[in-house]
Design a protein around this motif. Structure first.
Motif, PDB file in Angstrom:
ATOM      1  N   MET A   1       0.826  -1.209   0.000  1.00  0.00           N
ATOM      2  CA  MET A   1       0.000   0.000   0.000  1.00  0.00           C
ATOM      3  C   MET A   1       0.856   1.254   0.000  1.00  0.00           C
ATOM      4  N   ALA A   2       1.898   1.227   0.816  1.00  0.00           N
ATOM      5  CA  ALA A   2       2.770   2.392   0.935  1.00  0.00           C
ATOM      6  C   ALA A   2       3.420   2.720  -0.415  1.00  0.00           C
ATOM      7  N   PHE A   3       3.933   1.683  -1.076  1.00  0.00           N
ATOM      8  CA  PHE A   3       4.590   1.926  -2.361  1.00  0.00           C
ATOM      9  C   PHE A   3       3.601   2.456  -3.405  1.00  0.00           C
ATOM     10  N   LEU A   4       2.404   1.886  -3.390  1.00  0.00           N
ATOM     11  CA  LEU A   4       1.385   2.350  -4.339  1.00  0.00           C
ATOM     12  C   LEU A   4       1.077   3.818  -4.099  1.00  0.00           C
ATOM     13  N   TRP A   5       0.960   4.165  -2.806  1.00  0.00           N
ATOM     14  CA  TRP A   5       0.683   5.564  -2.465  1.00  0.00           C
ATOM     15  C   TRP A   5       1.805   6.481  -2.936  1.00  0.00           C
ATOM     16  N   ILE A   6       3.036   6.029  -2.708  1.00  0.00           N
ATOM     17  CA  ILE A   6       4.183   6.862  -3.109  1.00  0.00           C
ATOM     18  C   ILE A   6       4.182   7.065  -4.625  1.00  0.00           C
ATOM     19  N   ALA A   7       3.958   5.964  -5.355  1.00  0.00           N
ATOM     20  CA  ALA A   7       3.970   6.055  -6.817  1.00  0.00           C
ATOM     21  C   ALA A   7       2.873   7.010  -7.302  1.00  0.00           C
ATOM     22  N   ALA A   8       1.665   6.814  -6.774  1.00  0.00           N
ATOM     23  CA  ALA A   8       0.559   7.663  -7.197  1.00  0.00           C
ATOM     24  C   ALA A   8       0.822   9.110  -6.789  1.00  0.00           C
ATOM     25  N   GLY A   9       1.345   9.287  -5.572  1.00  0.00           N
ATOM     26  CA  GLY A   9       1.632  10.625  -5.077  1.00  0.00           C
ATOM     27  C   GLY A   9       2.668  11.341  -5.924  1.00  0.00           C
ATOM     28  N   THR A  10       3.708  10.598  -6.352  1.00  0.00           N
ATOM     29  CA  THR A  10       4.741  11.201  -7.184  1.00  0.00           C
ATOM     30  C   THR A  10       4.147  11.738  -8.483  1.00  0.00           C
ATOM     31  N   THR A  11       3.290  10.915  -9.092  1.00  0.00           N
ATOM     32  CA  THR A  11       2.685  11.328 -10.357  1.00  0.00           C
ATOM     33  C   THR A  11       1.927  12.639 -10.190  1.00  0.00           C
ATOM     34  N   VAL A  12       1.106  12.674  -9.164  1.00  0.00           N
ATOM     35  CA  VAL A  12       0.316  13.873  -8.935  1.00  0.00           C
ATOM     36  C   VAL A  12       1.223  15.059  -8.605  1.00  0.00           C
ATOM     37  N   ALA A  13       2.264  14.807  -7.775  1.00  0.00           N
ATOM     38  CA  ALA A  13       3.156  15.876  -7.344  1.00  0.00           C
ATOM     39  C   ALA A  13       3.882  16.495  -8.533  1.00  0.00           C
ATOM     40  N   VAL A  14       4.364  15.648  -9.437  1.00  0.00           N
ATOM     41  CA  VAL A  14       5.085  16.163 -10.610  1.00  0.00           C
ATOM     42  C   VAL A  14       4.175  17.069 -11.432  1.00  0.00           C
ATOM     43  N   LEU A  15       2.995  16.567 -11.692  1.00  0.00           N
ATOM     44  CA  LEU A  15       2.039  17.345 -12.471  1.00  0.00           C
ATOM     45  C   LEU A  15       1.754  18.680 -11.777  1.00  0.00           C
ATOM     46  N   PHE A  16       1.504  18.580 -10.466  1.00  0.00           N
ATOM     47  CA  PHE A  16       1.169  19.767  -9.705  1.00  0.00           C
ATOM     48  C   PHE A  16       2.325  20.757  -9.692  1.00  0.00           C
ATOM     49  N   ALA A  17       3.567  20.223  -9.531  1.00  0.00           N
ATOM     50  CA  ALA A  17       4.746  21.090  -9.459  1.00  0.00           C
ATOM     51  C   ALA A  17       4.916  21.882 -10.751  1.00  0.00           C
ATOM     52  N   VAL A  18       4.793  21.178 -11.883  1.00  0.00           N
ATOM     53  CA  VAL A  18       4.969  21.851 -13.175  1.00  0.00           C
ATOM     54  C   VAL A  18       3.925  22.952 -13.341  1.00  0.00           C
ATOM     55  N   ILE A  19       2.671  22.581 -13.083  1.00  0.00           N
ATOM     56  CA  ILE A  19       1.599  23.555 -13.266  1.00  0.00           C
ATOM     57  C   ILE A  19       1.783  24.731 -12.305  1.00  0.00           C
ATOM     58  N   ALA A  20       2.080  24.414 -11.021  1.00  0.00           N
ATOM     59  CA  ALA A  20       2.226  25.468 -10.015  1.00  0.00           C
ATOM     60  C   ALA A  20       3.359  26.413 -10.388  1.00  0.00           C
ATOM     61  N   TYR A  21       4.473  25.844 -10.850  1.00  0.00           N
ATOM     62  CA  TYR A  21       5.629  26.653 -11.197  1.00  0.00           C
ATOM     63  C   TYR A  21       5.275  27.653 -12.308  1.00  0.00           C
ATOM     64  N   VAL A  22       4.629  27.134 -13.338  1.00  0.00           N
ATOM     65  CA  VAL A  22       4.276  28.006 -14.463  1.00  0.00           C
ATOM     66  C   VAL A  22       3.224  29.034 -14.045  1.00  0.00           C
ATOM     67  N   VAL A  23       2.267  28.574 -13.250  1.00  0.00           N
ATOM     68  CA  VAL A  23       1.202  29.497 -12.835  1.00  0.00           C
ATOM     69  C   VAL A  23       1.781  30.611 -11.965  1.00  0.00           C
ATOM     70  N   VAL A  24       2.593  30.235 -10.977  1.00  0.00           N
ATOM     71  CA  VAL A  24       3.169  31.233 -10.067  1.00  0.00           C
ATOM     72  C   VAL A  24       3.981  32.265 -10.843  1.00  0.00           C
ATOM     73  N   ASN A  25       4.774  31.780 -11.803  1.00  0.00           N
ATOM     74  CA  ASN A  25       5.633  32.696 -12.549  1.00  0.00           C
ATOM     75  C   ASN A  25       4.907  33.464 -13.644  1.00  0.00           C
ATOM     76  N   GLY A  26       3.832  32.890 -14.111  1.00  0.00           N
ATOM     77  CA  GLY A  26       3.205  33.497 -15.281  1.00  0.00           C
ATOM     78  C   GLY A  26       1.963  34.326 -14.985  1.00  0.00           C
ATOM     79  N   ILE A  27       1.322  34.044 -13.838  1.00  0.00           N
ATOM     80  CA  ILE A  27      -0.002  34.612 -13.604  1.00  0.00           C
ATOM     81  C   ILE A  27       0.007  36.135 -13.555  1.00  0.00           C
ATOM     82  N   MET A  28       1.116  36.711 -13.020  1.00  0.00           N
ATOM     83  CA  MET A  28       1.171  38.163 -12.894  1.00  0.00           C
ATOM     84  C   MET A  28       1.296  38.840 -14.249  1.00  0.00           C
ATOM     85  N   VAL A  29       1.845  38.070 -15.216  1.00  0.00           N
ATOM     86  CA  VAL A  29       2.108  38.663 -16.531  1.00  0.00           C
ATOM     87  C   VAL A  29       0.838  38.767 -17.363  1.00  0.00           C
ATOM     88  N   ILE A  30      -0.054  37.786 -17.150  1.00  0.00           N
ATOM     89  CA  ILE A  30      -1.218  37.715 -18.025  1.00  0.00           C
ATOM     90  C   ILE A  30      -2.249  38.784 -17.686  1.00  0.00           C
TER      91      ILE A  30
END
Lengths: 272, 274
Positions: free
Chosen positions: B11-40
């Motif tokens: 269960m722990a490994f499954l959670w980590i794997a699923a969590g990583t996937t979500v975290a990566v997606l979230f990190a990319v989106i958050a990074y772009v949003v944080v840096n870009g939102i003020m410009v738009i």
């Protein structure tokens, strides 16, 4: 119940001309022979039921009448099938024209994913009817005949798939009736729908049989006894061997005094 | 090992794997949003770049991107649908059809920069169309064609056979059956395929950089050159003069692609519901 006493051979019935005549028909799926030596005459203006255990070739046989089997690769019908005396397997007969004269209802209601109106108008449009007034009239009268008009007359623009299963089946019947077929093939039309709709379908069969000759495949013997004038009993005695037509007679005779032992065993529930 | 312990570990490994996937997606989106939102701002979206193209807005690049994508869609859709109908309904299934399918799948996996090079050689130079919306749209259509064709083919194949029987049973010819009952039944999934391929085209850089040119230009005819958003983003970031504008462009691109994907989902849902 006087009808029980009338011993009429289906081959020399005084009433009702032969609409479809089948002579020495064998049918093959590739190397497998599914039907052997079938002889039958379907009476005009009557309801004929095909009964028999599952897998005995009833539906296969039914599909020979509108050449629906042509759509399955590797099938072959060998023998004579005539509609109004004309060989439907003769070269030059276009199965597309044939299917317009011989409509078909399937076990699974299959409305198209479009409005109720468009479903019923599909056939007439296919065959060139363009006038809105004419289409309106066909749609209404076809839905009337299919015992569905009252339920859908205010929702004709709703998707046909939104109806209940039994309503969908009646919609499919209306869709077929809209092209004014001479014969209606029904392949276990009531096996997947609610009892109320079954009742309505059985009623409509009785109402339209004067204008449309009906052949129904059913494994519900009570239904066959209720709706049909003639009944044919099919049986595949040995797995892997072709099925044959065991007995064909007026429904009243077949169910009360079957002449073949196997028919009797089947209708009294000893197998199948 | 203890059964419960194994279970907890799994269960722990499954959670980590699923969590990583979500975290990566979230990190990319958050990074772009944080840096870009003020410009738009509306100004950023609707004005032209200024100075050395590093300041001001991105309007011509948005237009170029939508222009080329729309054009590519117009080229791809009829060809892909006709090809899919042929493959699914008419072609004799066998070796040849399998080869065509394999070719389409291979075409879909050709690196897009190779497709760009090919577009440059064929459309820009050999055919003399030059850097233009048309060259870029043609090259993009090579990229989209296999996607749309294969999704359309799958959509047609997944139409239940009893829908076909219904039409045949009414005396419809093969073409009538295909065009009036099979294609309408397959339409939601076909449209979804087109929208997803379009989303892919919007985000494509390598193909357009070779075929559309880089000039800031508001395209009118298909023979005009231009600079799509992806290329603008690439140049802004590589030159390093105006990173905030790069993030702003990136965020706009992501919003557009997200909109396409949501649009596809919405369309599919709406048509499933009856």
């Amino acid at each position: 119940m006087a009808e029980h006493d009338i011993q009429t051979s289906p081959f020399s019935s005084p009433e009702g001309a032969d609409k479809i005549l089948v002579k020495d028909l064998d049918f093959y799926y590739g190397d497998f022979q599914a039907l052997t030596d079938i002889n039958v005459s379907i009476k005009q203006g009557a309801v004929t039921a095909f009964i028999g255990p599952s897998g005995c070739g009833k539906s296969t046989f039914l599909r020979c009448f509108n050449r629906m089997n042509d759509l399955i690769l590797g099938t072959k019908a060998d023998g004579l099938v005539t509609l109004d005396g004309q060989d439907i397997y003769a070269p030059g007969v276009d199965p597309v024209d044939l299917r317009r004269r011989i409509g078909m209802i399937f076990q699974q209601p299959n409305p198209f994913p479009m409005s109720i109106y468009d479903n019923v108008a599909f056939g007439p449009r296919l065959h060139g009817v363009k006038s809105k007034a004419k289409l309106d009239e066909i749609v209404e009268s076809s839905l009337e005949k299919a015992n569905l008009w009252k339920e859908v007359k205010d929702i004709l623009d709703r998707n046909g798939l939104a109806l209940s299963g039994g309503q969908q089946q009646r919609l499919c019947i209306a869709r077929v009736l809209a092209v004014r077929p001479e014969v209606l093939l029904m392949d276990e039309p009531c096996s997947a729908i609610d009892p109320t709709s079954v009742q309505k379908i059985e009623d409509l069969m009785a109402e339209i049989k004067d204008e449309v000759t009906i052949i129904i495949v059913t494994h519900n013997m009570q239904q066959a006894a209720r709706v049909s004038d003639y009944t044919a009993f099919f049986l595949q005695e040995v797995a892997g061997e072709p099925a044959e037509l065991v007995e064909y007679d007026r429904t009243a005779n077949l169910f009360t005094s079957p002449s073949d032992k196997r028919t009797e065993d089947y209708i009294t529930g000893r197998f199948g | 090992m203890n059964k419960n312990l194994t279970n907890s570990l799994a269960m722990a490994f499954l959670w980590i794997a699923a969590g990583t996937t979500v975290a990566v997606l979230f990190a990319v989106i958050a990074y772009v949003v944080v840096n870009g939102i003020m410009v738009i701002t509306p100004e950023f979206i609707f004005t032209w770049p200024e100075g050395v193209n590093a300041e001001g807005g991105v309007w011509p690049t948005i237009v170029s991107t939508l222009y080329v994508t729309g054009l590519a869609m117009l080229i791809v859709t009829p060809i892909a649908i006709l090809a899919a109908v042929y493959l699914a309904e008419y072609a004799v299934q066998g070796r040849l059809v399998n080869i065509i399918r394999f070719a389409a799948d291979s075409l879909a996996s050709v690196p897009s920069i190779v497709m760009g090079l090919f577009g440059l050689a064929l459309f820009v130079e050999t055919m003399g169309i030059g850097f233009s919306m048309l060259s870029a749209a043609l090259a993009l259509s090579f990229l989209m064609l296999p996607i749309v064709m294969r999704t359309t083919e799958e959509a047609i194949r997944s139409v239940p056979k009893y829908i076909r029987w219904g039409a045949y049973g009414l005396g419809a010819s093969k073409w009538q059956t295909v065009s009036r009952s099979v294609l309408p039944a397959a339409t939601p999934r076909i449209v979804t395929g087109i929208i997803l391929a379009t989303g892919r085209a919007v985000g494509e850089t390598a193909v357009v950089i070779y075929t559309m040119g880089q000039a800031i230009n508001l395209p009118l005819t298909p023979f005009d050159s231009g600079r799509p958003m992806t290329v603008h983003l690439y140049l802004l970031a590589m030159d390093g003069i105006n990173l905030p504008a790069a993030y702003g462009t990136a965020l706009l691109l992501m919003i557009m692609i997200l909109a396409f994907n949501l649009g596809a989902r919405y369309f599919l849902r709406r048509n499933r519901k009856v």
